[in-house]
Scaffold this motif. Structure first.
Motif, PDB file in Angstrom:
ATOM      1  N   THR A 152      -2.369   1.909  -8.434  1.00  0.00           N
ATOM      2  CA  THR A 152      -2.869   0.869  -7.529  1.00  0.00           C
ATOM      3  C   THR A 152      -4.320   0.480  -7.788  1.00  0.00           C
ATOM      4  N   PHE A 157     -13.949  -2.614   3.138  1.00  0.00           N
ATOM      5  CA  PHE A 157     -13.823  -1.152   3.178  1.00  0.00           C
ATOM      6  C   PHE A 157     -14.993  -0.491   3.909  1.00  0.00           C
ATOM      7  N   TYR A 167       0.842  -1.177   0.000  1.00  0.00           N
ATOM      8  CA  TYR A 167       0.000   0.000   0.000  1.00  0.00           C
ATOM      9  C   TYR A 167       0.884   1.235   0.000  1.00  0.00           C
ATOM     10  N   ARG A 204      -3.552   6.404  -7.523  1.00  0.00           N
ATOM     11  CA  ARG A 204      -4.780   5.665  -7.815  1.00  0.00           C
ATOM     12  C   ARG A 204      -4.684   4.972  -9.164  1.00  0.00           C
ATOM     13  N   SER A 248      -7.159  -0.486   4.432  1.00  0.00           N
ATOM     14  CA  SER A 248      -6.592  -1.825   4.255  1.00  0.00           C
ATOM     15  C   SER A 248      -5.134  -1.899   4.705  1.00  0.00           C
ATOM     16  N   VAL A 256     -15.884   3.003  -5.300  1.00  0.00           N
ATOM     17  CA  VAL A 256     -15.383   1.811  -4.606  1.00  0.00           C
ATOM     18  C   VAL A 256     -16.403   0.696  -4.754  1.00  0.00           C
ATOM     19  N   LYS A 300     -14.963  -5.833  -4.893  1.00  0.00           N
ATOM     20  CA  LYS A 300     -13.490  -5.818  -4.953  1.00  0.00           C
ATOM     21  C   LYS A 300     -12.862  -5.506  -3.594  1.00  0.00           C
ATOM     22  N   ASP A 301     -13.590  -4.761  -2.748  1.00  0.00           N
ATOM     23  CA  ASP A 301     -13.048  -4.388  -1.434  1.00  0.00           C
ATOM     24  C   ASP A 301     -14.151  -4.552  -0.385  1.00  0.00           C
ATOM     25  N   GLN A 308      -9.234   3.823   0.730  1.00  0.00           N
ATOM     26  CA  GLN A 308      -9.092   2.366   0.631  1.00  0.00           C
ATOM     27  C   GLN A 308      -7.707   1.920   1.105  1.00  0.00           C
ATOM     28  N   ARG A 309      -6.700   2.654   0.693  1.00  0.00           N
ATOM     29  CA  ARG A 309      -5.320   2.283   1.090  1.00  0.00           C
ATOM     30  C   ARG A 309      -5.124   2.433   2.590  1.00  0.00           C
ATOM     31  N   THR A 365      -6.808   1.945  -6.373  1.00  0.00           N
ATOM     32  CA  THR A 365      -7.556   2.194  -5.135  1.00  0.00           C
ATOM     33  C   THR A 365      -7.422   3.659  -4.743  1.00  0.00           C
ATOM     34  N   CYS A 366      -8.451   4.191  -4.057  1.00  0.00           N
ATOM     35  CA  CYS A 366      -8.395   5.570  -3.579  1.00  0.00           C
ATOM     36  C   CYS A 366      -7.635   5.616  -2.255  1.00  0.00           C
TER      37      CYS A 366
END
Length: 344
Positions: free
Chosen positions: A73, A139, A2, A70, A83, A131, A135-136, A79-80, A75-76
């Motif tokens: 990866t 979150f 991350y 973003r 996680s 999001v 996928k997440d 999200q990082r 992801t926003c």
């Protein structure tokens, strides 16, 4: 893997222009001291550069760096954060900073949402940031907990402030009952002769009527004293016995009210966020604040006895030393000011 970007705030101090030669007037020694206390040459330039960099990063570079990461990866930033960090102060403080710094009204508005609307706020944030739950899947729950903690802290301050502003009233039966309960908890073998009596000095009040000692912290000071005495009766009575020591003693109730002011100030400044974010997986409530007070009361008593002050006249000096140690502990990522004894 991350990636999270952050820049610490830089303090800028504007120093007055002082001649390197002391003025030849009656305050020469004072001017010499001012000159001696000035920072080394170039310090101002370094601090000013740091301020400019902070401004440029916050308002220009940060947006593009987030966009670039973003793209890499997928992801926003939120999200990082959710996680990449375990639940607790690190995750929640970083999420709070990310929301505060966002240009999106949806994200900033979540910081002021009511508890009942937080789940809907998370849905709006996920839509805003595109999001996908598939996928997440973690979150939504992680961000919801962060928002419960962030908004709960603000609500807790409001509740504590309300109690602080409520004055102790001898005409209020509930207030009077609470005060008498404090006496019974601390002095179970001694009967109170009357409501207004010098006996109150035995538990550390200044005058014959304790109501005058609650002016600064209002009902909050009394509630904390009673909570500690009722929840940790053995420890409270032990602290009272230390307070009544002929040489190392202190005014138990007055110091207790002073520690309420310390807890209140730490809460107001935001310094208690790491503690509550680490210890409460949801919105902190008044009970959690009272528990924090118990920690301060117990630890201050230990600190006072260990320091062996020459007299109570040095109270402010030792109080500040204790305060500094608490603030230093709160700056640690795993800060946890929890009393490690069993409640009665």
């Amino acid at each position: 893997m991350y990636i999270y970007l952050s820049v610490s705030c830089v303090r800028v101090t504007f120093w007055p222009c002082v001649s390197s030669e002391p003025e030849r007037i009656g305050t020469g020694a004072a001017v010499k001291r001012d000159v001696a206390n000035l920072p080394p040459r170039g310090t101002f330039k370094v601090e000013m550069f740091g301020y400019i960099w902070q401004y440029v990063y916050t308002f220009y570079l940060r947006f593009w760096l987030k966009w670039l990461i973003r793209q890499v990866t997928g992801t926003c930033e939120l999200q990082r954060i959710c996680s990449g960090y375990k639940a607790g102060a690190l995750r929640t403080t970083k999420a709070e900073y990310s929301l505060q710094s966002s240009k999106s009204k949806v994200l900033r508005g979540a910081l002021e949402a009511r508890k009942s609307n937080l789940e809907q706020c998370v849905d709006h944030i996920m839509k805003e940031k595109n999001v996908k739950p598939q996928k997440d899947p973690l979150f939504k729950g992680n961000l919801h907990i962060c928002l419960l903690q962030i908004t709960g802290y603000s609500s807790l301050y409001v509740s504590v402030e309300d109690l602080r502003k409520e004055p102790f009233s001898s005409e209020n039966p509930e207030h009077e009952a609470m005060l008498l309960k404090l006496w019974d908890l601390l002095m179970p073998a001694v009967k109170l002769e009357s409501r207004v009596t010098k006996q109150w000095g035995d538990i550390g009040f200044q005058g014959d009527d304790p109501k005058t000692d609650f002016r600064g912290m209002g009902l909050l000071g009394l509630i904390n004293l009673v909570f500690f005495s009722e929840t940790y009766t053995k420890e409270a009575r032990q602290a009272l016995s230390h307070a009544n020591h002929p040489k190392l003693g202190y005014s138990y109730a007055i110091v207790g009210i002073n520690l309420t002011e310390m807890a209140y100030s730490l809460l107001k400044s935001g310094a208690l966020k790491p503690h509550f974010y680490n210890t409460v997986q949801g919105p902190p409530e008044l009970t959690h604040f009272h528990q924090l007070y118990c920690y301060l009361a117990y630890e201050f008593d230990k600190f006072w006895v260990a320091e062996e002050p020459e007299s109570i006249m040095h109270f402010n000096q030792y109080r500040e030393k204790f305060h500094d140690s608490v603030k230093a502990h709160l700056q640690e990522p795993d800060a946890c000011l929890t009393l490690a004894v069993t409640a009665q």
